[in-house]
Design a protein around this motif. Structure first.
Motif, short mmCIF file in Angstrom:
data_model
loop_
_atom_site.label_atom_id
_atom_site.label_comp_id
_atom_site.label_asym_id
_atom_site.label_seq_id
_atom_site.Cartn_x
_atom_site.Cartn_y
_atom_site.Cartn_z
N THR A 117 0.22 27.21 49.54
CA THR A 117 1.04 26.18 48.90
C THR A 117 0.17 25.05 48.39
OG1 THR A 117 1.40 25.20 51.08
CG2 THR A 117 3.09 26.72 50.27
N PRO A 118 0.64 24.30 47.39
CA PRO A 118 -0.18 23.24 46.77
C PRO A 118 -0.66 22.16 47.73
CG PRO A 118 1.68 23.77 45.37
CD PRO A 118 1.90 24.50 46.67
N ASP A 119 -0.01 22.02 48.89
CA ASP A 119 -0.43 20.99 49.85
C ASP A 119 -1.41 21.53 50.88
OD1 ASP A 119 1.41 22.63 51.05
OD2 ASP A 119 2.47 21.02 52.11
N SER A 120 -1.86 22.77 50.72
CA SER A 120 -2.78 23.36 51.69
C SER A 120 -4.23 23.17 51.25
CB SER A 120 -2.49 24.86 51.85
OG SER A 120 -2.81 25.56 50.66
N LYS A 121 -5.15 23.19 52.22
CA LYS A 121 -6.57 23.05 51.91
C LYS A 121 -7.08 24.23 51.09
CE LYS A 121 -7.85 20.21 55.91
NZ LYS A 121 -8.70 20.13 57.15
N ALA A 122 -6.56 25.43 51.39
CA ALA A 122 -7.01 26.62 50.66
C ALA A 122 -6.65 26.52 49.19
CB ALA A 122 -6.39 27.87 51.28
N TYR A 123 -5.46 26.02 48.91
CA TYR A 123 -5.02 25.89 47.52
C TYR A 123 -5.84 24.82 46.80
CZ TYR A 123 -1.96 25.84 43.46
OH TYR A 123 -1.49 25.95 42.18
N ALA A 124 -6.00 23.68 47.46
CA ALA A 124 -6.77 22.59 46.86
C ALA A 124 -8.19 23.04 46.55
CB ALA A 124 -6.78 21.38 47.79
N SER A 125 -8.77 23.85 47.44
CA SER A 125 -10.12 24.34 47.23
C SER A 125 -10.18 25.29 46.03
CB SER A 125 -10.60 25.07 48.49
OG SER A 125 -11.86 25.66 48.29
N ALA A 126 -9.17 26.15 45.89
CA ALA A 126 -9.13 27.09 44.77
C ALA A 126 -9.00 26.34 43.45
CB ALA A 126 -7.97 28.07 44.94
N TRP A 127 -8.16 25.30 43.41
CA TRP A 127 -8.01 24.54 42.18
C TRP A 127 -9.28 23.78 41.84
CZ3 TRP A 127 -5.99 24.47 37.79
CH2 TRP A 127 -5.96 23.33 37.00
N GLN A 128 -9.93 23.20 42.85
CA GLN A 128 -11.16 22.47 42.60
C GLN A 128 -12.25 23.40 42.08
OE1 GLN A 128 -11.08 19.01 42.91
NE2 GLN A 128 -12.89 19.28 41.60
N GLN A 129 -12.28 24.62 42.60
CA GLN A 129 -13.25 25.60 42.10
C GLN A 129 -12.96 25.93 40.64
OE1 GLN A 129 -13.40 29.24 44.40
NE2 GLN A 129 -14.63 30.29 42.86
N THR A 130 -11.69 26.04 40.29
CA THR A 130 -11.30 26.30 38.90
C THR A 130 -11.80 25.18 37.99
OG1 THR A 130 -9.31 27.49 39.62
CG2 THR A 130 -9.32 26.62 37.37
#
Length: 224
Positions: A117-130
């Motif tokens: 979900t957008p509030d998770s660390k895993a998601y935030a990390s994936a978006w930052q990598q993008t």
């Protein structure tokens, strides 16, 4: 005239990854810029003419999940369904896994325990990598790496997909993660996507463009 691609998935996308894409964002930009890469099938590949621009538009929903699934990350393997999918992909059953993933997602039955979900660390990390990878490969005057994502609404299986393209760099794109389709943080309604885009532009001073694609698969729902 400038030539490019406004809609490309990498292994960061759930469906592309499960169907066999093992190449990440950096490989996509390298290929677009004219470098030779080794494809997911092990064959060398190179464009006869490099592109002028590329939008890596990985699915915003569950962004980064498949890469972790394929890598067998502890949080995935601790879930029985996650472990099952990982083991089946390792055994060569990736296509059936892909169809199962897409089917569950389109029906709203995807396991909540495996949602990024957008509030998770895993998601935030994936978006930052993008965002960071686009910045790394962007070369003004030679090659434009657009930051972007695909908002993948599937209302009863009908395609309302939009590719969202940023006119901005990392300083603005990093301020908000991509918009998804799952409530309460996302929505499958395109009008809510427009509202999110407005909120982004008001917060950052940036600019966004949303491009529809595959409207023929919407059973007419996209056009009104």
């Amino acid at each position: 005239l400038l030539f490019g691609d406004t809609h490309l998935h990498t292994s960061m996308s759930m469906d592309a990854g499960a169907f066999g894409d093992r190449l990440g964002i950096a490989a996509a930009y390298r290929f677009a810029r004219g470098e030779e890469i080794v494809s997911s099938t092990g064959m060398p590949a190179r464009l006869s003419r490099p592109l002028d621009f590329l939008v890596v538009a990985d699915h915003s929903d569950n962004m980064g999940f498949f890469a972790d699934l394929y890598a067998g990350k502890p949080n995935i393997m601790a879930d029985p369904k996650g472990k099952e999918w990982h083991d089946r992909i390792e055994a060569g059953d990736g296509v059936d896994v892909a169809l199962e993933l897409i089917g569950l997602f389109s029906q709203g039955k995807f396991p909540k325990s495996l949602m990024y979900t957008p509030d998770s660390k895993a998601y935030a990390s994936a978006w930052q990598q993008t965002v960071d990878t686009a910045e790394q490969y962007n070369e003004p005057g030679r090659f434009t790496a657009f930051i972007g994502f695909e908002w993948t609404s599937l209302i009863r299986g009908n395609n309302l997909h939009r590719v969202v393209v940023y006119r901005d760099g990392a300083d603005k794109a990093s301020q908000m993660v991509a918009y998804t389709t799952l409530p309460p943080m996302g929505s499958p309604n395109p009008r809510d996507l427009w509202k999110w885009m407005t909120a982004y532009e008001q917060k950052t001073g940036g600019h966004l463009l949303a491009i529809p694609h595959n409207g023929n698969l919407s059973n007419g729902l996209m056009f009104p």
